[in-house]
Motif scaffolding. Structure first.
Motif, PDB file in Angstrom:
ATOM      1  N   LEU A 245     -18.551 -13.146  17.300  1.00 18.97           N
ATOM      2  CA  LEU A 245     -19.089 -14.484  17.062  1.00 18.97           C
ATOM      3  C   LEU A 245     -20.606 -14.476  17.164  1.00 18.97           C
ATOM      4  CD1 LEU A 245     -16.493 -16.596  19.091  1.00 18.97           C
ATOM      5  CD2 LEU A 245     -16.731 -16.531  16.604  1.00 18.97           C
ATOM      6  N   TYR A 250     -18.938 -13.524  11.062  1.00 16.59           N
ATOM      7  CA  TYR A 250     -17.528 -13.865  10.891  1.00 16.59           C
ATOM      8  C   TYR A 250     -17.261 -15.281  11.366  1.00 16.59           C
ATOM      9  CZ  TYR A 250     -17.450  -8.742  10.951  1.00 16.59           C
ATOM     10  OH  TYR A 250     -17.713  -7.432  10.710  1.00 16.59           O
ATOM     11  N   ASN A 251     -16.289 -15.929  10.708  1.00 14.41           N
ATOM     12  CA  ASN A 251     -15.864 -17.237  11.191  1.00 14.41           C
ATOM     13  C   ASN A 251     -14.777 -17.062  12.253  1.00 14.41           C
ATOM     14  OD1 ASN A 251     -13.295 -16.948   9.919  1.00 14.41           O
ATOM     15  ND2 ASN A 251     -14.120 -17.759   7.992  1.00 14.41           N
ATOM     16  N   GLU A 254     -11.532 -15.228  11.134  1.00 13.29           N
ATOM     17  CA  GLU A 254     -11.754 -13.807  10.878  1.00 13.29           C
ATOM     18  C   GLU A 254     -11.845 -13.021  12.176  1.00 13.29           C
ATOM     19  OE1 GLU A 254     -14.219 -13.999   6.643  1.00 13.29           O
ATOM     20  OE2 GLU A 254     -15.288 -14.215   8.549  1.00 13.29           O
ATOM     21  N   LYS A 280     -15.283 -22.394  18.437  1.00 17.63           N
ATOM     22  CA  LYS A 280     -16.170 -23.253  17.647  1.00 17.63           C
ATOM     23  C   LYS A 280     -17.262 -23.859  18.520  1.00 17.63           C
ATOM     24  CE  LYS A 280     -16.191 -27.083  14.346  1.00 17.63           C
ATOM     25  NZ  LYS A 280     -15.360 -28.078  13.616  1.00 17.63           N
TER      26      LYS A 280
END
Length: 290
Positions: A245, A250-251, A254, A280
């Protein structure tokens, strides 16, 4: 692109945070009087400590630590930090440090009567639990008024984890360490699960692969690494997720897939269990402009 933070936690207890995100080498110097113990942690990249006007140097590599102590002379901090490298240092007086371990002084080898007046040097690995604390010292989203309190707590936590005997592969109290062959097998088991963290083998399969009974694998792993096999793997996976992260490449979905979670909800729940926040929200905390 480069920064240096000096946080005075208490008298004779200082935490230094060096962040070099530039493409150039970053140099820093700081006087350190004798009688102070220096702990240095390489989070990312590499750095080099220069002594005696450049005649001697010690490398600090990624995920490695250095402990330096010399009661006979000053050891000034002359640090060369490579591009894209992060370092955290803790400097504490021998008196204050001794008070932390007053009932355990014989356990800390350089505090023993035979060694307390001798210089001391030790290189070691950064454990997964230490890596999390070190990362938290770089990534936090707190009100400035409690910054010092936060650093104080993390400074003490870092020292306690550094000397956590259950994480020390050379800890004398571990009966498995009498047999070096068993130690190597336990370490091999650790390497196997980390190399296959997305699809780790079962415990019996792992025990068979390294040549240990299931009981010896479970007991030995807990005594050497301070956690169960899957508990250790969980911490490693979450720390790997945090690094992915951090990279910004990458989200959330992923990252979850990369570390072995087939569904996003399971990854989010696991991340929140470990870090107390969702992936998030973590991303928003380290990058408010998202």
């Amino acid at each position: 692109m480069s920064s240096e933070d000096v946080i005075t936690i208490e008298e004779d207890f200082t935490l230094l945070r060096f962040e070099n995100d530039s493409d150039e080498v970053f140099y820093t110097q700081r006087e350190v009087k004798s009688g102070l113990i220096q702990f240095h942690f390489g989070l990312k990249g590499k750095a080099k400590f220069i002594f005696n006007q450049g005649n001697y140097a010690l490398d600090l590599k990624e995920e490695k630590s250095l402990l330096l102590y010399n009661p006979q002379k000053e050891l000034p901090l002359n640090l060369e930090i490579a591009p894209n490298s992060w370092v955290i240092s803790v400097i504490i007086s021998i008196k204050k440090f001794h008070n932390l371990f007053s009932s355990e002084a014989n356990y800390i080898t350089f505090l023993s009567d035979d060694n307390k007046d001798k210089k001391y040097y030790k290189e070691g690995d950064i454990s997964p639990s230490m890596a999390i604390v070190l990362s938290q010292l770089f990534h936090y989203n707190l009100h400035p008024s409690i910054k010092n309190l936060y650093y104080k707590g993390k400074g003490y936590e870092l020292l306690s984890l550094y000397f956590n005997r259950t994480e020390d592969p050379n800890a004398e109290q571990c009966p498995f360490l009498i047999d070096e062959e068993n130690v190597l097998k336990i370490k091999k088991a650790k390497e196997i699960i980390l190399a296959n963290m997305a699809e780790p083998p079962g415990l019996q399969e792992l025990a068979d692969e390294v040549g240990l009974t299931l009981k010896k694998l479970k007991m030995g792993f807990k005594q050497i690494y301070g956690d169960t096999v899957y508990g250790f793997l969980f911490d490693y996976k979450m720390d790997s997720a945090r690094k992915l992260l951090d990279s910004g490449s990458y989200n959330v979905n992923e990252v979850g897939l990369k570390i072995g979670y087939s569904t996003g909800s399971h990854f989010i729940a696991a991340f929140k269990k470990k870090f107390g926040t969702t992936p998030k929200k973590y991303l928003m905390a380290i990058n408010p402009n998202m």
